[in-house]
Design a protein around this motif. Structure first.
Motif, PDB file in Angstrom:
ATOM      1  N   THR A 141     -12.695 -26.313  -8.731  1.00 42.13           N
ATOM      2  CA  THR A 141     -11.358 -26.043  -8.188  1.00 42.13           C
ATOM      3  C   THR A 141     -10.913 -27.225  -7.334  1.00 42.13           C
ATOM      4  N   ASN A 163      -6.984 -29.404  -5.630  1.00 37.81           N
ATOM      5  CA  ASN A 163      -5.570 -29.760  -5.727  1.00 37.81           C
ATOM      6  C   ASN A 163      -5.326 -31.003  -4.881  1.00 37.81           C
ATOM      7  N   THR A 190      -4.363 -33.115  -1.770  1.00 40.15           N
ATOM      8  CA  THR A 190      -4.458 -32.842  -0.339  1.00 40.15           C
ATOM      9  C   THR A 190      -3.061 -32.611   0.236  1.00 40.15           C
ATOM     10  N   PRO A 200      -0.153 -28.422  -2.662  1.00 43.07           N
ATOM     11  CA  PRO A 200      -0.607 -27.466  -3.665  1.00 43.07           C
ATOM     12  C   PRO A 200       0.094 -27.695  -4.997  1.00 43.07           C
ATOM     13  N   SER A 204       1.627 -26.691  -8.689  1.00 43.41           N
ATOM     14  CA  SER A 204       2.352 -25.593  -9.316  1.00 43.41           C
ATOM     15  C   SER A 204       2.311 -25.797 -10.815  1.00 43.41           C
ATOM     16  N   LEU A 246      -4.320 -21.483 -12.253  1.00 41.35           N
ATOM     17  CA  LEU A 246      -3.934 -21.905 -10.901  1.00 41.35           C
ATOM     18  C   LEU A 246      -4.251 -20.792  -9.939  1.00 41.35           C
ATOM     19  N   THR A 247      -4.888 -21.158  -8.828  1.00 39.15           N
ATOM     20  CA  THR A 247      -5.167 -20.154  -7.813  1.00 39.15           C
ATOM     21  C   THR A 247      -3.916 -19.906  -6.984  1.00 39.15           C
ATOM     22  N   ASP A 298      -3.433 -20.406  -3.970  1.00 39.93           N
ATOM     23  CA  ASP A 298      -3.153 -21.466  -2.993  1.00 39.93           C
ATOM     24  C   ASP A 298      -2.903 -22.807  -3.672  1.00 39.93           C
ATOM     25  N   GLY A 299      -2.610 -22.778  -4.987  1.00 39.90           N
ATOM     26  CA  GLY A 299      -2.199 -23.996  -5.662  1.00 39.90           C
ATOM     27  C   GLY A 299      -3.332 -24.908  -6.080  1.00 39.90           C
ATOM     28  N   GLN A 300      -4.521 -24.380  -6.339  1.00 44.63           N
ATOM     29  CA  GLN A 300      -5.647 -25.191  -6.814  1.00 44.63           C
ATOM     30  C   GLN A 300      -5.848 -24.971  -8.308  1.00 44.63           C
ATOM     31  N   ARG A 336     -10.037 -32.008  -2.033  1.00 45.81           N
ATOM     32  CA  ARG A 336     -10.612 -30.692  -1.742  1.00 45.81           C
ATOM     33  C   ARG A 336     -11.358 -30.122  -2.947  1.00 45.81           C
TER      34      ARG A 336
END
Length: 393
Positions: free
Chosen positions: A109, A111, A113, A116, A118, A179-180, A182-184, A215
């Motif tokens: 996972t 994204n 830094t 996030p 989309s 996509l999670t 939180d945008g990951q 991250r």
């Protein structure tokens, strides 16, 4: 030279002693050889009858040797089946160990830094990524590459990449991209297959920070590949063992036929049909994975299907062992019968030709006594003639 004239008494005693000596010689010869009929001259009927009986006994003894070799061939096959059963049990143990090992998916996972992702985020411009660069994803043993750009077959946005990944990886090496909240970007390798991501801009590796950011986190998967390798190795051992279970060129576990004959005319026999007790033959045990990279232990249902196959193979092996055992029993029964028949034939021949040592010994004692008496009688007859001589003294 004129013949010597013998008196009637002396000639009678002499003939009696000659007959006694002849019978004594014959008795001594019987005791020395153990035979009362040594040639056709002694008794044609007994001699040739005994010879026929002994010839048949000799032929049956040769058949007994062949039967013994047949027994050894069956025992070699039986030992092979017993060993294959042990290998099948080991395969069951491996499959059950695999079933107890729970699969854990591999997950990546990440994204940008502070930014996030989309679904509509463009891949061109993320970090060092640009149009024409490639993104390569490896799931287990399967590797796929896609190019960044708007052309057909390329990916332009994060959603394009997600759709491409979900459509491209399937079968036993699936990949779930999403996509999670939180945008990951999340890449999850199912069935414990590890996931790796690389990028390239025409020969130069590009930092994945452009796609996943600083991250990025990764979790290694837990799979059942080791058990699959062990299973396949045992399967190969079954193939090799079945190939080695031969005796004098006859292998009943590889489909050869054994014919055991029970009489010299070869009209009485037992044909033992061989079987193909190999994984690809009657046992029907397939490999866990194949050249396409499919993994049979990836799902619990797949492992249970293999266990069912192994149970069926066990039934086949036990049934065949029973069949070979029944065949072995027939051969051993015929062996015992043939041994008894040989003994009967040899006994019959002996009754016709072998001397009774007790009877011959008694005859020899009687003949020796008669010989001594004949000598005495001859001496008495000679003394009578000497009495006539004394009249002229």
């Amino acid at each position: 030279m004129a013949d010597v004239v013998l008196s009637g008494a002396i000639r009678s005693n002499l003939l009696s002693m000659q007959n006694t000596a002849k019978m004594l010689d014959e008795t001594q010869l019987r005791l020395a050889t153990g035979l009362k009929v040594r040639s056709a001259v002694d008794s044609p009927t007994s001699f040739f009858t005994a010879q026929g009986l002994n010839n048949r006994a000799s032929d049956l003894n040769s058949l007994l040797d062949a039967m013994g070799q047949g027994v050894q061939t069956l025992e070699a096959a039986d030992q092979g089946i017993k060993s294959i059963l042990k290998l099948v049990d080991s395969m069951k143990a491996v499959a059950n160990q695999a079933l107890e090992t729970k699969v854990k998916a591999a997950v990546i996972t990440g994204n940008q830094t502070g930014a996030p992702l989309s679904a509509a985020t463009a891949l061109n411009g993320l970090g060092a990524l640009g149009t024409g660069n490639t993104i390569t994803i490896t799931v287990g043993e399967v590797t796929e590459t896609v190019t960044i750009g708007a052309a057909s077959g390329n990916v332009a946005t994060v959603q394009d990449l997600i759709d491409w990944a979900n459509d491209t990886f399937d079968g036993d090496e699936p990949l779930t991209a999403s996509l999670t909240t939180d945008g990951q970007l999340k890449l999850e390798g199912a069935n414990g297959r590890n996931v790796a991501v690389t990028a390239d801009n025409g020969g130069t590796a590009v930092s994945l920070n452009g796609l996943l950011g600083s991250r990025t986190t990764a979790t290694d998967g837990v799979n059942r590949d080791k058990f699959e390798r062990d299973f396949n190795n045992l399967r190969e051992q079954i193939e090799q063992l079945a190939r080695d279970a031969s005796y004098k060129g006859v292998n009943l576990l590889k489909g050869d036929t054994l014919s055991v004959f029970f009489n010299t005319e070869q009209t009485s026999k037992l044909d033992i049909e061989g079987v193909n007790l190999t994984p690809e033959g009657d046992l029907n045990i397939g490999a866990v994975n194949n050249e396409s990279g499919n993994h049979g232990f990836a799902l619990d249902s797949g492992i249970k299907a293999f266990v069912d196959t192994l149970n069926s193979a066990t039934s086949v092996l036990r049934q065949q062992a029973s069949t070979f055992g029944a065949n072995l029993g027939v051969v051993q029964i015929r062996q015992d019968f043939t041994k008894s028949l040989v003994n009967t034939l040899q006994t019959g021949a002996s009754n016709l030709t072998v001397a009774d040592t007790n009877e011959e010994g008694a005859k020899m004692l009687a003949l020796q006594t008669r010989q001594q008496l004949g000598t005495t009688a001859l001496s008495l007859a000679n003394q009578a003639e000497q009495g006539v001589l004394r009249l002229f003294g």
